[in-house]
Design an enzyme around this catalytic site. Structure first.
Site, PDB file in Angstrom:
ATOM      1  N   LYS A   1       0.972   4.506   3.982  1.00 47.92           N
ATOM      2  CA  LYS A   1       0.523   3.136   3.679  1.00 47.92           C
ATOM      3  C   LYS A   1       1.368   2.105   4.423  1.00 47.92           C
ATOM      4  O   LYS A   1       0.855   1.097   4.884  1.00 47.92           O
ATOM      5  CB  LYS A   1       0.514   2.901   2.169  1.00 47.92           C
ATOM      6  CG  LYS A   1       1.697   2.185   1.589  1.00 47.92           C
ATOM      7  CD  LYS A   1       1.491   1.794   0.143  1.00 47.92           C
ATOM      8  CE  LYS A   1       2.826   1.590  -0.568  1.00 47.92           C
ATOM      9  NZ  LYS A   1       3.635   0.491  -0.079  1.00 47.92           N
TER      10      LYS A   1
ATOM     11  N   CYS B   1       4.521   6.217   0.591  1.00 46.72           N
ATOM     12  CA  CYS B   1       5.109   5.173   1.439  1.00 46.72           C
ATOM     13  C   CYS B   1       4.733   5.264   2.916  1.00 46.72           C
ATOM     14  O   CYS B   1       4.170   4.321   3.453  1.00 46.72           O
ATOM     15  CB  CYS B   1       6.622   5.177   1.276  1.00 46.72           C
ATOM     16  SG  CYS B   1       7.115   4.576  -0.344  1.00 46.72           S
TER      17      CYS B   1
ATOM     18  N   LYS C   1      12.113  -3.170   5.969  1.00 43.93           N
ATOM     19  CA  LYS C   1      11.546  -2.060   5.188  1.00 43.93           C
ATOM     20  C   LYS C   1      10.434  -1.350   5.970  1.00 43.93           C
ATOM     21  O   LYS C   1      10.421  -0.120   6.095  1.00 43.93           O
ATOM     22  CB  LYS C   1      11.014  -2.607   3.853  1.00 43.93           C
ATOM     23  CG  LYS C   1      10.221  -1.629   3.039  1.00 43.93           C
ATOM     24  CD  LYS C   1      11.064  -0.466   2.561  1.00 43.93           C
ATOM     25  CE  LYS C   1      10.195   0.662   2.075  1.00 43.93           C
ATOM     26  NZ  LYS C   1      10.932   1.847   1.706  1.00 43.93           N
TER      27      LYS C   1
ATOM     28  N   HIS D   1      11.641  17.772  11.625  1.00 42.03           N
ATOM     29  CA  HIS D   1      11.151  19.023  11.089  1.00 42.03           C
ATOM     30  C   HIS D   1       9.624  19.036  11.235  1.00 42.03           C
ATOM     31  O   HIS D   1       8.937  18.253  10.586  1.00 42.03           O
ATOM     32  CB  HIS D   1      11.578  19.125   9.625  1.00 42.03           C
ATOM     33  CG  HIS D   1      11.399  20.476   9.060  1.00 42.03           C
ATOM     34  ND1 HIS D   1      12.309  21.490   9.255  1.00 42.03           N
ATOM     35  CD2 HIS D   1      10.390  20.997   8.342  1.00 42.03           C
ATOM     36  CE1 HIS D   1      11.856  22.569   8.658  1.00 42.03           C
ATOM     37  NE2 HIS D   1      10.693  22.306   8.104  1.00 42.03           N
TER      38      HIS D   1
ATOM     39  N   ARG E   1      14.395   7.624  -1.749  1.00 46.79           N
ATOM     40  CA  ARG E   1      13.454   8.718  -1.470  1.00 46.79           C
ATOM     41  C   ARG E   1      13.101   9.375  -2.792  1.00 46.79           C
ATOM     42  O   ARG E   1      14.003   9.667  -3.591  1.00 46.79           O
ATOM     43  CB  ARG E   1      14.123   9.780  -0.592  1.00 46.79           C
ATOM     44  CG  ARG E   1      14.525   9.306   0.770  1.00 46.79           C
ATOM     45  CD  ARG E   1      15.552  10.237   1.382  1.00 46.79           C
ATOM     46  NE  ARG E   1      16.824  10.215   0.661  1.00 46.79           N
ATOM     47  CZ  ARG E   1      17.851  11.027   0.899  1.00 46.79           C
ATOM     48  NH1 ARG E   1      17.765  11.951   1.825  1.00 46.79           N
ATOM     49  NH2 ARG E   1      18.968  10.932   0.202  1.00 46.79           N
TER      50      ARG E   1
ATOM     51  N   VAL F   1       9.927   3.361  -8.435  1.00 46.79           N
ATOM     52  CA  VAL F   1      11.013   2.468  -8.012  1.00 46.79           C
ATOM     53  C   VAL F   1      11.589   1.702  -9.199  1.00 46.79           C
ATOM     54  O   VAL F   1      12.804   1.699  -9.421  1.00 46.79           O
ATOM     55  CB  VAL F   1      10.491   1.481  -6.931  1.00 46.79           C
ATOM     56  CG1 VAL F   1      11.464   0.328  -6.727  1.00 46.79           C
ATOM     57  CG2 VAL F   1      10.276   2.223  -5.621  1.00 46.79           C
TER      58      VAL F   1
HETATM   59  P1  NAD Z   1       4.177   2.975  -9.119  1.00 46.51           P
HETATM   60  O1  NAD Z   1       2.707   2.914  -8.992  1.00 46.51           O
HETATM   61  O2  NAD Z   1       4.854   4.248  -9.447  1.00 46.51           O
HETATM   62  O3  NAD Z   1       4.661   1.921 -10.215  1.00 46.51           O
HETATM   63  C1  NAD Z   1       4.160   0.629 -10.341  1.00 46.51           C
HETATM   64  C2  NAD Z   1       4.220   0.237 -11.806  1.00 46.51           C
HETATM   65  O4  NAD Z   1       3.891  -1.142 -11.913  1.00 46.51           O
HETATM   66  C3  NAD Z   1       3.235   0.987 -12.704  1.00 46.51           C
HETATM   67  O5  NAD Z   1       3.928   1.532 -13.787  1.00 46.51           O
HETATM   68  C4  NAD Z   1       2.243  -0.092 -13.144  1.00 46.51           C
HETATM   69  O6  NAD Z   1       1.749   0.131 -14.447  1.00 46.51           O
HETATM   70  C5  NAD Z   1       3.120  -1.326 -13.092  1.00 46.51           C
HETATM   71  N1  NAD Z   1       2.404  -2.599 -12.945  1.00 46.51           N
HETATM   72  C6  NAD Z   1       1.353  -2.890 -12.129  1.00 46.51           C
HETATM   73  N2  NAD Z   1       1.000  -4.193 -12.279  1.00 46.51           N
HETATM   74  C7  NAD Z   1       1.841  -4.723 -13.196  1.00 46.51           C
HETATM   75  C8  NAD Z   1       1.991  -6.016 -13.769  1.00 46.51           C
HETATM   76  N3  NAD Z   1       1.212  -7.020 -13.416  1.00 46.51           N
HETATM   77  N4  NAD Z   1       2.952  -6.194 -14.683  1.00 46.51           N
HETATM   78  C9  NAD Z   1       3.758  -5.179 -15.058  1.00 46.51           C
HETATM   79  N5  NAD Z   1       3.679  -3.933 -14.547  1.00 46.51           N
HETATM   80  C10 NAD Z   1       2.725  -3.712 -13.619  1.00 46.51           C
HETATM   81  O7  NAD Z   1       4.759   2.374  -7.740  1.00 46.51           O
HETATM   82  P2  NAD Z   1       6.133   2.763  -7.002  1.00 46.51           P
HETATM   83  O8  NAD Z   1       5.998   4.038  -6.260  1.00 46.51           O
HETATM   84  O9  NAD Z   1       7.277   2.588  -7.963  1.00 46.51           O
HETATM   85  O10 NAD Z   1       6.192   1.597  -5.907  1.00 46.51           O
HETATM   86  C11 NAD Z   1       6.483   0.251  -6.250  1.00 46.51           C
HETATM   87  C12 NAD Z   1       6.776  -0.510  -4.959  1.00 46.51           C
HETATM   88  O11 NAD Z   1       7.946   0.031  -4.344  1.00 46.51           O
HETATM   89  C13 NAD Z   1       5.673  -0.399  -3.904  1.00 46.51           C
HETATM   90  O12 NAD Z   1       5.616  -1.614  -3.205  1.00 46.51           O
HETATM   91  C14 NAD Z   1       6.170   0.707  -3.000  1.00 46.51           C
HETATM   92  O13 NAD Z   1       5.668   0.582  -1.687  1.00 46.51           O
HETATM   93  C15 NAD Z   1       7.666   0.452  -3.011  1.00 46.51           C
HETATM   94  N6  NAD Z   1       8.492   1.636  -2.727  1.00 46.51           N
HETATM   95  C16 NAD Z   1       8.152   2.858  -3.256  1.00 46.51           C
HETATM   96  C17 NAD Z   1       8.976   3.945  -2.996  1.00 46.51           C
HETATM   97  C18 NAD Z   1       8.616   5.321  -3.542  1.00 46.51           C
HETATM   98  O14 NAD Z   1       9.211   6.287  -3.068  1.00 46.51           O
HETATM   99  N7  NAD Z   1       7.716   5.432  -4.492  1.00 46.51           N
HETATM  100  C19 NAD Z   1      10.123   3.803  -2.225  1.00 46.51           C
HETATM  101  C20 NAD Z   1      10.442   2.544  -1.723  1.00 46.51           C
HETATM  102  C21 NAD Z   1       9.622   1.457  -1.980  1.00 46.51           C
END
Ligand code: NAD
Length: 439
Positions: A270, A267, A211, A258, A157, A11
C-alpha cells in the site's frame, strides 16, 4: 505524561502498551467496542510477541486504560496520537478519512491546548490539511486552543513490534510549530533517548515523506533481488549465492536481499502504491518505485504459474504458512490469498496449516479450504507442498517424515528456506525461487 492513542491496532496498541511500560499514562481509544472490551480484559486482539504481557502489566499498574470515547480521554491528556488505519483508497491514494475524523474530534472536544501527533502513515501535506480542519472546527466553536499537528511516523515491523518500539533505530519527528511541540515530544520520548536512541527532528513534510521513502526503498531491495531470480533460474545460477556475494559488500548489506514469492503485508504494497499516487499528483516521475511494484506482482504470478503448470488435474495441495510473514497473524495482502484462489480456480483442493493465523485467514481464503492442526497433517496425501510463510517451525521439518506422509514429491518453497540437497536426499523434488531445481 498523560497521552491518548486513537486506534488500537498493530501500531496503536503496541505504542500504547510500550509508552505505559516506559512510565507514561496512556488512554487507548478505539471505535471498536468489542476490541476495547477485549483489551480491558487483558487479551490482545492480534498476535504480536510480547504484546499481551505488556498489556497485562499496563492494566495492572493502572497506567494503561481503554475507552471508545475520545472526548472522555481528551480533558486529561497533553498529546493525542492518531494511529488509525490509512488503507488504500481511490487510485491507491491513502484513505485519510479516519485521520481527519480524529483530528476534527480533537478540535471539537478540546478544552485546553493539546498536541495532535500523526503516527499513521500519511502522504505529505496531510499534517497541513489536519491543521486546517482543526482550525476550522475551533473557529466554528469560537475557541482559541493551540492544537499544532506533528508528524511522528511509525517504523515498527510486525512480529518485532515490541522491541522495535522500545529500542527503535530512530524516532522521526516532523514539527513546523515553534511553540512547545518539540519540547513536548522530547519529554515524551525521554525514556528512549536516555538509552541512546536518536530522536531526529525535521519539518513535518520531510517526516511524512521519510516513512514512504523508507518503505519504498526496502521494497525496492526485495524487488531487485527478486528481479534477478528469473535470470538465475535461466542460467543455472543460485540467487542465494548472488545475494550473499552482494550483501557482504558493506555498501549494500545483506538485509532485504532474500529472494522469494514477493512482499505482502499491510505496509509495503500500500505504501509503494500510495507514494506513486502522491508522485503522480505532483507530476513527479518515480520509475524505480513503479518497477518495484511491477516486479512484485510478477514474482507472485510467476510462482503461481510454476505451481499450476506442475499440477495434474484435481490435485491436492498442502500449504504451509498463511500470514504475510512469520510471527504475525496479519493477513493483509498475504501471498497465500492469491495463491489459494488460483489453486481453487484451477480445480485443485487445499489443506493449509499456519501456527497462528488460521482464524484470521479464514475470511480471506476460499470457503472450501481445509485447515490442519499441524504441518504434517497439512502435507498428508498432498500431491505437492507449498511453503508460503517462513515460520521457524517449518525450517526444521524432517524431510523423510514429510516424504512418508505426502502422496507426491514436489516441494515449492516460496520462501527459499530449504537447501535443495536436504529435500532431494529424502527422495522429494525441490523447487525454490532463483535456485536450481532438483530433477
Ligand atoms: P489497524 O487496522 O490494525 O488498526 C487501526 C485501528 O484504528 C483499528 O483498531 C480501528 O478500529 C481503529 N479506528 C479506525 N477508525 C477509528 C476512529 N475514528 N477512532 C478510533 N479508532 C479508530 O492498523 P495498523 O496496522 O495499526 O496501522 C495504523 C497506521 O500505522 C496505518 O497508517 C499504517 O500504515 C501505519 N503503520 C502500520 C505498520 C504495521 O506494521 N501494521 C507499521 C508502520 C506504520
Amino acid at each position: 505524561m498523560k497521552i491518548a492513542i486513537v486506534g488500537t491496532g498493530y501500531v496503536g496498541l503496541v505504542s500504547a502498551a510500550c509508552f505505559a511500560e516506559l512510565g507514561h499514562e496512556v488512554i487507548g481509544v478505539d471505535i471498536d467496542a468489542a476490541k476495547v472490551q477485549m483489551l480491558e480484559s487483558g487479551k490482545s486482539p492480534m498476535y504480536e510477541p510480547g504484546l499481551e504481557e505488556l498489556l497485562k502489566s499496563g492494566l495492572k499498574t493502572g497506567r494503561l486504560t481503554f475507552t471508545t470515547k475520545l472526548e472522555e480521554a481528551l480533558p486529561h491528556v497533553k498529546i493525542v496520537f492518531s494511529a488509525v488505519a490509512t488503507p488504500p483508497g481511490e487510485g491507491y491514494k491513502a484513505d485519510l478519512r479516519a485521520v481527519f475524523i480524529v483530528a476534527e474530534t480533537v478540535a471539537k472536544f478540546a478544552n485546553h491546548d493539546v498536541l495532535f501527533v500523526n503516527k499513521s502513515t500519511v502522504p505529505v501535506g496531510t499534517g497541513e490539511e489536519c491543521e486546517k480542519r482543526i482550525a476550522k472546527v475551533l473557529k466554528d466553536r469560537g475557541v482559541q486552543f493551540h492544537i499544532p499537528v506533528v508528524s511522528n511516523p511509525e517504523f515498527l515491523r510486525e512480529g518485532m513490534a515490541v522491541p522495535d518500539t522500545m529500542m527503535p533505530d530512530r524516532v522521526i519527528v516532523g514539527v513546523n510549530d515553534t511553540n512547545g511541540s518539540r519540547e513536548l515530544m522530547e519529554e515524551l520520548y525521554r525514556p528512549i533517548t536516555r538509552v541512546g536512541k536518536p530522536l531526529v527532528f525535521m519539518s513535518r513534510e520531510s517526516a511524512e515523506i521519510v516513512k514512504y521513502a523508507s518503505n519504498a526503498f526496502l521494497a525496492t531491495k526485495i524487488s531487485f533481488i527478486n528481479m534477478l531470480t528469473g535470470l538465475a533460474e535461466a542460467t543455472g545460477a543460485n540467487i542465494r549465492d548472488i545475494a550473499k556475494g552482494m550483501g557482504l559488500d558493506n555498501r549494500i548489506g545483506p538485509k532485504f536481499l532474500h529472494a522469494g514469492i514477493g512482499y505482502g503485508g499491510s505496509c509495503f504494497p500500500k505504501d509503494v502504491k500510495a507514494l506513486l499516487a502522491t508522485a503522480q499528483e505532483y507530476g513527479i516521475p518515480m520509475p524505480i518505485v513503479e518497477a518495484t511494484d511491477t516486479v512484485n506482482q510478477l514474482q507472485r504470478k510467476r510462482f503461481i504459474e510454476k505451481v499450476l503448470q506442475s499440477l495434474p488435474k484435481k490435485s491436492h495441495v498442502g500449504v504451509w504458512g498463511l500470514s504475510f510473514k512469520p510471527k504475525t497473524d496479519d493477513m493483509r495482502e498475504a501471498p497465500s490469498i492469491d495463491v489459494l484462489k488460483a489453486l481453487f480456480d484451477a480445480g485443485h483442493s487445499v489443506t493449509a496449516y499456519d501456527p497462528v493465523a488460521t482464524e484470521k485467514a479464514k475470511p480471506h481464503l476460499p470457503a472450501s479450504t481445509q485447515y490442519a492442526e499441524s504441518p504434517l497433517e497439512a502435507a498428508k496425501e498432498a500431491d505437492v507442498l507449498l511453503i508460503l510463510t517462513e515460520w521457524d517451525i517449518f525450517r526444521g521439518a524432517d524431510m523423510h517424515e514429510l516424504k512418508s506422509v505426502m502422496k507426491g514429491k514436489d516441494i515449492f518453497d516460496g520462501r527459499n528456506i530449504y537447501e535443495s540437497k536436504d529435500v532431494t536426499d529424502a527422495g522429494l523434488k525441490y523447487h525454490g525461487i532463483g535456485v536450481p531445481s532438483s530433477l
